[in-house]
Design a protein around this motif. Sequence first.
Motif, PDB file in Angstrom:
ATOM      1  N   THR A 124       0.824  -1.108   0.068  1.00 27.92           N
ATOM      2  CA  THR A 124       0.252   0.171   0.184  1.00 27.92           C
ATOM      3  C   THR A 124       0.642   0.932  -0.195  1.00 27.92           C
ATOM      4  OG1 THR A 124       0.034   0.196   3.024  1.00 27.92           O
ATOM      5  CG2 THR A 124      -2.195  -1.603   1.849  1.00 27.92           C
ATOM      6  N   ALA A 125       1.964   1.620   0.532  1.00 23.75           N
ATOM      7  CA  ALA A 125       2.797   2.163   0.324  1.00 23.75           C
ATOM      8  C   ALA A 125       3.586   2.364  -0.652  1.00 23.75           C
ATOM      9  CB  ALA A 125       3.741   2.139   1.491  1.00 23.75           C
ATOM     10  N   ASN A 126       4.124   1.093  -1.287  1.00 22.13           N
ATOM     11  CA  ASN A 126       5.093   1.180  -2.582  1.00 22.13           C
ATOM     12  C   ASN A 126       4.365   1.496  -3.993  1.00 22.13           C
ATOM     13  OD1 ASN A 126       6.897  -0.007  -0.261  1.00 22.13           O
ATOM     14  ND2 ASN A 126       6.507  -2.360  -1.450  1.00 22.13           N
ATOM     15  N   VAL A 127       3.383   0.960  -3.482  1.00 17.10           N
ATOM     16  CA  VAL A 127       2.728   1.877  -5.073  1.00 17.10           C
ATOM     17  C   VAL A 127       2.722   3.793  -4.855  1.00 17.10           C
ATOM     18  CG1 VAL A 127       0.084   1.306  -4.196  1.00 17.10           C
ATOM     19  CG2 VAL A 127       0.621   1.042  -6.509  1.00 17.10           C
ATOM     20  N   GLU A 128       2.140   3.839  -3.971  1.00 15.68           N
ATOM     21  CA  GLU A 128       2.290   5.192  -4.001  1.00 15.68           C
ATOM     22  C   GLU A 128       3.610   6.147  -4.005  1.00 15.68           C
ATOM     23  OE1 GLU A 128      -0.720   6.660  -4.450  1.00 15.68           O
ATOM     24  OE2 GLU A 128      -2.026   6.015  -2.857  1.00 15.68           O
ATOM     25  N   LEU A 174       5.099  19.015  -4.246  1.00 25.62           N
ATOM     26  CA  LEU A 174       4.137  18.297  -3.868  1.00 25.62           C
ATOM     27  C   LEU A 174       4.592  16.973  -4.133  1.00 25.62           C
ATOM     28  CD1 LEU A 174       1.179  17.727  -2.674  1.00 25.62           C
ATOM     29  CD2 LEU A 174       0.417  18.178  -4.672  1.00 25.62           C
ATOM     30  N   TYR A 175       5.115  16.986  -5.325  1.00 28.57           N
ATOM     31  CA  TYR A 175       5.238  14.926  -4.751  1.00 28.57           C
ATOM     32  C   TYR A 175       6.647  15.061  -4.715  1.00 28.57           C
ATOM     33  CZ  TYR A 175       2.099  15.774  -9.223  1.00 28.57           C
ATOM     34  OH  TYR A 175       1.031  16.358 -10.061  1.00 28.57           O
ATOM     35  N   SER A 176       7.698  15.742  -4.319  1.00 26.79           N
ATOM     36  CA  SER A 176       8.310  15.345  -3.388  1.00 26.79           C
ATOM     37  C   SER A 176       8.320  14.783  -1.811  1.00 26.79           C
ATOM     38  CB  SER A 176       9.077  16.252  -3.832  1.00 26.79           C
ATOM     39  OG  SER A 176      10.289  16.413  -4.896  1.00 26.79           O
ATOM     40  N   HIS A 177       6.909  15.754  -1.636  1.00 23.19           N
ATOM     41  CA  HIS A 177       7.283  15.567   0.330  1.00 23.19           C
ATOM     42  C   HIS A 177       5.864  14.380   0.742  1.00 23.19           C
ATOM     43  CE1 HIS A 177       5.666  16.429   3.573  1.00 23.19           C
ATOM     44  NE2 HIS A 177       3.921  16.712   3.099  1.00 23.19           N
ATOM     45  N   PHE A 231       4.661   8.773   2.250  1.00 24.97           N
ATOM     46  CA  PHE A 231       4.554   7.152   2.019  1.00 24.97           C
ATOM     47  C   PHE A 231       5.817   6.788   2.350  1.00 24.97           C
ATOM     48  CE2 PHE A 231       0.771   8.941  -0.718  1.00 24.97           C
ATOM     49  CZ  PHE A 231      -0.541   8.112   0.099  1.00 24.97           C
ATOM     50  N   GLN A 232       6.778   7.147   2.529  1.00 23.23           N
ATOM     51  CA  GLN A 232       7.778   6.157   2.538  1.00 23.23           C
ATOM     52  C   GLN A 232       7.772   6.120   3.991  1.00 23.23           C
ATOM     53  OE1 GLN A 232      11.348   8.424   0.838  1.00 23.23           O
ATOM     54  NE2 GLN A 232      11.388   6.963  -0.783  1.00 23.23           N
ATOM     55  N   LEU A 283       5.832   2.775   8.709  1.00 20.74           N
ATOM     56  CA  LEU A 283       5.399   2.908   9.979  1.00 20.74           C
ATOM     57  C   LEU A 283       3.983   1.402  10.190  1.00 20.74           C
ATOM     58  CD1 LEU A 283       3.504   4.242  12.922  1.00 20.74           C
ATOM     59  CD2 LEU A 283       2.696   5.774  11.086  1.00 20.74           C
ATOM     60  N   ALA A 284       3.589   1.405   8.968  1.00 22.67           N
ATOM     61  CA  ALA A 284       2.297   0.505   8.410  1.00 22.67           C
ATOM     62  C   ALA A 284       1.973  -0.532   9.090  1.00 22.67           C
ATOM     63  CB  ALA A 284       2.095   0.375   7.415  1.00 22.67           C
ATOM     64  N   PRO A 285       3.723  -1.183   8.836  1.00 15.51           N
ATOM     65  CA  PRO A 285       3.639  -2.828   9.319  1.00 15.51           C
ATOM     66  C   PRO A 285       3.826  -3.015  11.197  1.00 15.51           C
ATOM     67  CG  PRO A 285       4.908  -2.046   7.267  1.00 15.51           C
ATOM     68  CD  PRO A 285       4.826  -1.329   7.707  1.00 15.51           C
ATOM     69  N   LYS A 286       4.245  -1.646  11.545  1.00 17.18           N
ATOM     70  CA  LYS A 286       4.406  -1.614  12.782  1.00 17.18           C
ATOM     71  C   LYS A 286       3.925  -1.662  13.317  1.00 17.18           C
ATOM     72  CE  LYS A 286       9.481  -1.598  11.691  1.00 17.18           C
ATOM     73  NZ  LYS A 286      10.865  -1.629  11.624  1.00 17.18           N
ATOM     74  N   LEU A 287       1.813  -1.130  13.264  1.00 10.27           N
ATOM     75  CA  LEU A 287       1.222  -0.116  14.237  1.00 10.27           C
ATOM     76  C   LEU A 287       0.695  -1.026  14.459  1.00 10.27           C
ATOM     77  CD1 LEU A 287      -0.245   1.537  11.014  1.00 10.27           C
ATOM     78  CD2 LEU A 287       0.315   2.621  12.926  1.00 10.27           C
ATOM     79  N   LEU A 288       0.272  -2.503  14.397  1.00 10.21           N
ATOM     80  CA  LEU A 288      -0.229  -3.203  15.446  1.00 10.21           C
ATOM     81  C   LEU A 288       0.249  -4.748  14.989  1.00 10.21           C
ATOM     82  CD1 LEU A 288      -4.109  -2.692  13.914  1.00 10.21           C
ATOM     83  CD2 LEU A 288      -3.367  -2.494  16.731  1.00 10.21           C
TER      84      LEU A 288
END
Length: 590
Positions: A306-310, A331-334, A339-340, A345-350
């Motif tokens: 979900t992060a890599n595709v963005e 904006l794109y750089s930000h 998303f990096q 964060l996402a895999p370590k949230l829960l």
Amino acid sequence: MLFLKSRTIASVARARQAKAGLNSACRTFVSAMANRSAAVEEPEATVFTSLNDENDPQRKAFFEYSWGTWMSNNAAEKAARETPFSLTGLSEIVKKQQKKAAGVAPIEAEAEIKTMVSLHEGKHHHIYRVDLKNGQQYVLRVPYQLGSEDYLKHRVSSEVATMDFLQKKYGVNMPQVIDWSASSKDSLLDTQYQLLEFIPGHTLMKSWDPMEKDMNIRAQTIKPIVEFMEKITATKFNKFGSLYFTEDVESSLQSDLPYNGEKDAALADRWRIGPTTESRFWKNDLIDTAKYRGPWNTVDEYLQATANVEVANFEQKLAKLEDKSSAEADLYSHAISVFQKYGQLAPKLLVADEVPDKDLLFSPRLHNPDLHPINVILKPNENEGDLATPYLLDVENTAIRPFIFHGTPQFVAYNGPKVFSTADIPTFEQLSEIEKAQVNFMITQTQNQFSFEFILNQVMPKFINAYAPRVKKMSEIVHQVTTGRKYDEEVVDLMEEMVRLGNDWNQLFLAHQGNDAAESKSRGYPISFTEEELAAHQKRLAAWSEKATKMAFYTTKGWVPQDLFEEYLGKGIIVPKGNGDYEFGTSLRQ
């Protein structure tokens, strides 16, 4: 001679939702009010055409999009939603189905199409009713050509297979698929389509008023949705992705069982898991996103995707810009940076060991993102006095995802302040009428979310821990990413959510671990922000908030229901700009 009838049905729900654009600061309040159900039908416009005359210009209006107008780029938006198809091809399909159902060739005249009615123009499909001379009725769903041919092929193939699975495996009440094609090239209609059984009745939406004073009445509408949810999520799958018929996935996936323990030989090899049909993995500027779409074996693989595709999407958008010093490039750089960080964060949230019933809650389960009263038909029963039978109409973009990230159905989801009654506000009687209305809104939305969770605990008690306050708080960021965004600038909102979660992180662990401060610090927040990053974020957030507040019909991305558009145009609330676009009148811009 064939009769084509174009019916304009403008739902009050959509009209009120679009009104949120008049005051973006109150868009959450108004868009919830928009869920009130009602429909206004205007007289049908009838067109007569010869069935065999595919070039009849009178047909064009029947295929055009007419349910709304966009404030910007209106002509292109409507053109993208035109749904031309071959009436001759449809006639052939209908006659074949009539012969198949009867076992003999039908009487030619009786199997002919008598009338076609445009029933509904939704987000992704134009829906038609097909009436035969023998009284038989069908529903024809034709998708808008939004996205690539490959995307439409996967979307239609997966939806039909998912409907087949739910009907054959769990007996879910849904329209029978009579015929379908996921390819415009191999279709008698020259487009993708589904020909479905016609289910008479009215939508559950007519019973849904989110501001209804009686909480029990609202619960009566929520319960059928939860009961559908129970059947949809009943199977524990072996991978994350979307469901297809076995022959529709690549050969390397055809030997992998979608789930274990199937005892019915007729079903064991019927379905397989292939790439996800979640829109975020398809609706982007990437030429090829196949490597990001799965299927995936683990939760971490899915979340990382979900992060890599963005990241890949914004990297490509940045690479296409000639001026790397522009605001757009910034904006794109930000976005890449945000998303990096989200990917870290996402895999370590829960972490599974911190979640009760971890094996159940992290397991792969079917998720229908459109579980909503508007997608349920109540079919009257023949015996007078019997309750109507609910039929689920739509499983589009249904995917196999970790249950813990399914979230609450959109029509009852609420992330605002929790207020259960006016007694929670000691100064309620001193508030202005507008403030009282806002409090009453918070009360009903809090109650709706509570009713959903209460009913879910009755129907699906093993899954209730996915809706614990801490779990909901920590999974909200994943919901925000996977449900998609309307504007690229909304990446600023994602950044804000990550900053806020970081501020609340230790407190969430204290509450979870019984106020053991030493233990709560054993797992720090997985990402960090420098002072420079936070300062820059505050500037971006302020600028984006100011811009969003001024955007016309923000919640619908500039789309206005046609009846409301014509009303506002007549009153001068909306005025033409002279280039085909529209804007608010002078008084509203001041």
